[in-house]
Design a protein around this motif. Sequence first.
Motif, PDB file in Angstrom:
ATOM      1  N   GLN A   7       1.290 -20.357   1.932  1.00 56.30           N
ATOM      2  CA  GLN A   7       1.887 -19.517   0.888  1.00 56.30           C
ATOM      3  C   GLN A   7       1.228 -18.137   0.912  1.00 56.30           C
ATOM      4  OE1 GLN A   7       0.679 -22.691  -0.379  1.00 56.30           O
ATOM      5  NE2 GLN A   7       2.687 -23.667  -0.353  1.00 56.30           N
ATOM      6  N   PHE A   8       1.990 -17.136   0.485  1.00 55.89           N
ATOM      7  CA  PHE A   8       1.458 -15.789   0.266  1.00 55.89           C
ATOM      8  C   PHE A   8       1.484 -15.569  -1.236  1.00 55.89           C
ATOM      9  CE2 PHE A   8       1.544 -11.200  -0.189  1.00 55.89           C
ATOM     10  CZ  PHE A   8       0.686 -10.765   0.812  1.00 55.89           C
ATOM     11  N   VAL A   9       0.312 -15.664  -1.855  1.00 58.53           N
ATOM     12  CA  VAL A   9       0.226 -15.684  -3.319  1.00 58.53           C
ATOM     13  C   VAL A   9      -0.408 -14.396  -3.818  1.00 58.53           C
ATOM     14  CG1 VAL A   9      -0.750 -16.881  -5.319  1.00 58.53           C
ATOM     15  CG2 VAL A   9       0.137 -18.194  -3.378  1.00 58.53           C
ATOM     16  N   ILE A  10       0.372 -13.646  -4.571  1.00 64.02           N
ATOM     17  CA  ILE A  10      -0.147 -12.447  -5.219  1.00 64.02           C
ATOM     18  C   ILE A  10      -0.619 -12.815  -6.622  1.00 64.02           C
ATOM     19  CG2 ILE A  10       1.355 -10.928  -3.890  1.00 64.02           C
ATOM     20  CD1 ILE A  10       3.118 -10.653  -6.423  1.00 64.02           C
ATOM     21  N   ARG A  11      -1.409 -11.914  -7.204  1.00 65.56           N
ATOM     22  CA  ARG A  11      -1.846 -12.100  -8.590  1.00 65.56           C
ATOM     23  C   ARG A  11      -1.337 -10.923  -9.406  1.00 65.56           C
ATOM     24  NH1 ARG A  11      -7.257 -14.477 -11.234  1.00 65.56           N
ATOM     25  NH2 ARG A  11      -6.727 -16.100  -9.763  1.00 65.56           N
ATOM     26  N   GLN A  32      -6.561 -19.037 -15.777  1.00 62.90           N
ATOM     27  CA  GLN A  32      -6.110 -17.664 -15.550  1.00 62.90           C
ATOM     28  C   GLN A  32      -5.206 -17.575 -14.323  1.00 62.90           C
ATOM     29  OE1 GLN A  32      -8.883 -14.534 -14.038  1.00 62.90           O
ATOM     30  NE2 GLN A  32      -8.520 -13.588 -16.039  1.00 62.90           N
ATOM     31  N   ALA A  33      -5.593 -18.236 -13.252  1.00 65.59           N
ATOM     32  CA  ALA A  33      -4.769 -18.223 -12.040  1.00 65.59           C
ATOM     33  C   ALA A  33      -3.391 -18.808 -12.306  1.00 65.59           C
ATOM     34  CB  ALA A  33      -5.466 -18.992 -10.926  1.00 65.59           C
ATOM     35  N   ALA A  34      -3.322 -19.824 -13.142  1.00 64.88           N
ATOM     36  CA  ALA A  34      -2.043 -20.467 -13.438  1.00 64.88           C
ATOM     37  C   ALA A  34      -1.081 -19.524 -14.160  1.00 64.88           C
ATOM     38  CB  ALA A  34      -2.275 -21.720 -14.277  1.00 64.88           C
ATOM     39  N   THR A  35      -1.607 -18.543 -14.884  1.00 70.41           N
ATOM     40  CA  THR A  35      -0.745 -17.602 -15.603  1.00 70.41           C
ATOM     41  C   THR A  35      -0.466 -16.334 -14.816  1.00 70.41           C
ATOM     42  OG1 THR A  35      -2.607 -16.500 -16.714  1.00 70.41           O
ATOM     43  CG2 THR A  35      -1.661 -18.442 -17.804  1.00 70.41           C
ATOM     44  N   GLN A  36      -1.182 -16.129 -13.699  1.00 70.35           N
ATOM     45  CA  GLN A  36      -1.074 -14.852 -12.990  1.00 70.35           C
ATOM     46  C   GLN A  36      -0.562 -14.955 -11.560  1.00 70.35           C
ATOM     47  OE1 GLN A  36      -4.996 -13.141 -13.241  1.00 70.35           O
ATOM     48  NE2 GLN A  36      -4.767 -12.524 -15.389  1.00 70.35           N
ATOM     49  N   SER A  37      -0.631 -16.117 -10.948  1.00 71.98           N
ATOM     50  CA  SER A  37      -0.297 -16.233  -9.522  1.00 71.98           C
ATOM     51  C   SER A  37       1.204 -16.343  -9.311  1.00 71.98           C
ATOM     52  CB  SER A  37      -1.005 -17.445  -8.911  1.00 71.98           C
ATOM     53  OG  SER A  37      -0.585 -18.636  -9.549  1.00 71.98           O
ATOM     54  N   LEU A  38       1.658 -15.813  -8.176  1.00 72.29           N
ATOM     55  CA  LEU A  38       3.078 -15.849  -7.836  1.00 72.29           C
ATOM     56  C   LEU A  38       3.214 -15.832  -6.314  1.00 72.29           C
ATOM     57  CD1 LEU A  38       5.978 -15.746  -9.065  1.00 72.29           C
ATOM     58  CD2 LEU A  38       5.912 -13.271  -8.664  1.00 72.29           C
ATOM     59  N   GLN A  56       0.837  -1.197   0.000  1.00 72.48           N
ATOM     60  CA  GLN A  56       0.000   0.000   0.000  1.00 72.48           C
ATOM     61  C   GLN A  56       0.876   1.253   0.000  1.00 72.48           C
ATOM     62  OE1 GLN A  56      -3.524  -0.020   0.033  1.00 72.48           O
ATOM     63  NE2 GLN A  56      -3.337   2.174  -0.373  1.00 72.48           N
ATOM     64  N   GLU A  57       1.886   1.267   0.861  1.00 74.82           N
ATOM     65  CA  GLU A  57       2.779   2.422   0.940  1.00 74.82           C
ATOM     66  C   GLU A  57       3.550   2.642  -0.348  1.00 74.82           C
ATOM     67  OE1 GLU A  57       5.153   1.503   4.319  1.00 74.82           O
ATOM     68  OE2 GLU A  57       3.615   2.079   5.789  1.00 74.82           O
ATOM     69  N   ALA A  58       3.853   1.537  -1.049  1.00 69.57           N
ATOM     70  CA  ALA A  58       4.606   1.640  -2.300  1.00 69.57           C
ATOM     71  C   ALA A  58       3.716   1.982  -3.494  1.00 69.57           C
ATOM     72  CB  ALA A  58       5.341   0.329  -2.565  1.00 69.57           C
ATOM     73  N   GLY A  59       2.401   2.046  -3.270  1.00 70.49           N
ATOM     74  CA  GLY A  59       1.492   2.361  -4.360  1.00 70.49           C
ATOM     75  C   GLY A  59       1.394   1.274  -5.411  1.00 70.49           C
ATOM     76  N   LEU A  60       1.513   0.021  -4.980  1.00 64.55           N
ATOM     77  CA  LEU A  60       1.546  -1.093  -5.924  1.00 64.55           C
ATOM     78  C   LEU A  60       0.268  -1.923  -5.945  1.00 64.55           C
ATOM     79  CD1 LEU A  60       5.172  -2.390  -5.217  1.00 64.55           C
ATOM     80  CD2 LEU A  60       4.371  -1.292  -7.320  1.00 64.55           C
ATOM     81  N   VAL A  61      -0.765  -1.478  -5.243  1.00 66.49           N
ATOM     82  CA  VAL A  61      -1.954  -2.322  -5.128  1.00 66.49           C
ATOM     83  C   VAL A  61      -2.751  -2.380  -6.424  1.00 66.49           C
ATOM     84  CG1 VAL A  61      -2.169  -2.142  -2.630  1.00 66.49           C
ATOM     85  CG2 VAL A  61      -3.212  -0.390  -4.106  1.00 66.49           C
ATOM     86  N   GLN A  62      -2.450  -1.519  -7.386  1.00 69.78           N
ATOM     87  CA  GLN A  62      -3.086  -1.626  -8.696  1.00 69.78           C
ATOM     88  C   GLN A  62      -2.385  -2.659  -9.571  1.00 69.78           C
ATOM     89  OE1 GLN A  62      -5.981  -0.075  -9.314  1.00 69.78           O
ATOM     90  NE2 GLN A  62      -5.801   0.707  -7.220  1.00 69.78           N
ATOM     91  N   GLN A  63      -1.070  -2.723  -9.457  1.00 71.27           N
ATOM     92  CA  GLN A  63      -0.307  -3.690 -10.258  1.00 71.27           C
ATOM     93  C   GLN A  63      -0.343  -5.093  -9.668  1.00 71.27           C
ATOM     94  OE1 GLN A  63       0.817  -0.792  -9.122  1.00 71.27           O
ATOM     95  NE2 GLN A  63       1.951   0.354 -10.697  1.00 71.27           N
ATOM     96  N   VAL A  64      -0.491  -5.180  -8.343  1.00 77.90           N
ATOM     97  CA  VAL A  64      -0.415  -6.463  -7.643  1.00 77.90           C
ATOM     98  C   VAL A  64      -1.691  -6.662  -6.824  1.00 77.90           C
ATOM     99  CG1 VAL A  64       0.803  -7.767  -5.857  1.00 77.90           C
ATOM    100  CG2 VAL A  64       2.102  -6.389  -7.503  1.00 77.90           C
ATOM    101  N   GLN A  65      -2.387  -7.772  -7.082  1.00 77.08           N
ATOM    102  CA  GLN A  65      -3.559  -8.121  -6.286  1.00 77.08           C
ATOM    103  C   GLN A  65      -3.113  -9.014  -5.133  1.00 77.08           C
ATOM    104  OE1 GLN A  65      -6.722  -9.729  -8.718  1.00 77.08           O
ATOM    105  NE2 GLN A  65      -6.261  -8.307 -10.386  1.00 77.08           N
ATOM    106  N   LEU A  66      -3.395  -8.580  -3.913  1.00 77.18           N
ATOM    107  CA  LEU A  66      -2.948  -9.305  -2.729  1.00 77.18           C
ATOM    108  C   LEU A  66      -3.962 -10.382  -2.344  1.00 77.18           C
ATOM    109  CD1 LEU A  66      -1.667  -6.275  -0.637  1.00 77.18           C
ATOM    110  CD2 LEU A  66      -0.361  -7.776  -2.153  1.00 77.18           C
ATOM    111  N   PRO A  67      -3.511 -11.421  -1.640  1.00 78.91           N
ATOM    112  CA  PRO A  67      -4.453 -12.461  -1.220  1.00 78.91           C
ATOM    113  C   PRO A  67      -5.518 -11.900  -0.282  1.00 78.91           C
ATOM    114  CG  PRO A  67      -2.301 -12.780  -0.188  1.00 78.91           C
ATOM    115  CD  PRO A  67      -2.133 -11.727  -1.225  1.00 78.91           C
ATOM    116  N   VAL A  68      -6.713 -12.465  -0.397  1.00 81.39           N
ATOM    117  CA  VAL A  68      -7.856 -12.022   0.402  1.00 81.39           C
ATOM    118  C   VAL A  68      -8.158 -13.074   1.458  1.00 81.39           C
ATOM    119  CG1 VAL A  68     -10.309 -11.416   0.352  1.00 81.39           C
ATOM    120  CG2 VAL A  68      -8.805 -10.729  -1.546  1.00 81.39           C
TER     121      VAL A  68
END
Length: 378
Positions: free
Chosen positions: A294-298, A346-352, A272-284
């Motif tokens: 695991q901590f998996v971003i999209r 889609q998740a297989a191509t986007q998750s990390l 949030q502080e880095a302003g990256l929440v538009q580029q990176v979707q955080l786990p819910v």
Amino acid sequence: MNVPLLDLKAQYQTIREEIRKVVDEICDSQYFILGPHVEAMEAKIAAYCQTPHAVGVSSGSDALIIALMAAGIGAGDAVITTPYTFFATAGAVARVGARPLFVDIDPVSYNLDPGALENTVAAMDNGTRAAVKAILPVHLYGQCADMDPILDMARRHNWVVIEDAAQAIGAEYKGRRAGSMGDFGCFSFFPSKNLGAFGDGGVVTTTSAEMDQRLRMLRMHGMEPKYYHRMIGGNFRLDALQAAVVALKLDYLDGWTSGRQANAAAYRRLFQEAGLVQQVQLPVEVQNRHIYNQFVIRVTHDRDALRAWLGEQGIGTEVYYPVPLHQQECFNYLGHGDGDFPLSEQAATQSLALPIYPELSEAQLAAVVERIGAFYKA
């Protein structure tokens, strides 16, 4: 700064003397397979998972297989599960001679979608519906699937429910522990899990005394008493060493889980502080106790390029999982094609997955986020 995806050495240093003591005890006893250490571990796991019974087995993959065997699942049967999971989930179904029937995932939790389940069952012909004998939901990444509608559907159709909780020991759904809601719960103690052994190991939980006894017979080639075989089982026995390590580590698990949860919260703040929440979707956190195996971003664009960049910067990552099961070559016989389960694809191509283990420092977490920010700035 290098940040590995996982650093088991850091964990080991905190419990090294306790581990060495129990290893020496086992070596001195020369009692290596099953025995009192396995029995003690089973009792501790059962209590922790809020189930009456737990049976130690040789791996998480074998836990799935032996649960299916105990439930009487075999040739001609079908088992509903998700295509977005580790191979062992559907592999176990195929190993016992049954047919995996896939249902797509919820894109937020990555777990089997109850709405898609309803639609899939409604679209089945009578023969397929009659063949379904079990459902195998997965609690992926450390968060429970939405179990109430799954359990309701299972009751309506008289299905066995086998929870694949390999990544989710200690996770909760509406106050109920993973592995306590279905007929069976299957756990893995692979070393990289949040509760890991020093090799392969697993456990099956159950609420049924009858199934508990059946599981114990099956893990010993269906033998009861010695050299008398009531059924055909297998060698699914657990080593005493692995059980002792797991039992010892279990005393620390809630503290380690708190550390993972704190790191997840720190990641949210840093992104949030880095302003990256538009580029990176955080786990819910959909359910009330996510244990963050695991901590998996999209990442919607250039996931593989980001991963390569982070690797060059010394940041460890992993893709769980790059190929959904319906697209795996060994399951071609099921007749699925690209696009059949679009949310899994889609998740297989986007998750990390990013490093999340409890021994991470604030500086390491900040380095991960800073390097991701640098990638997008570049």
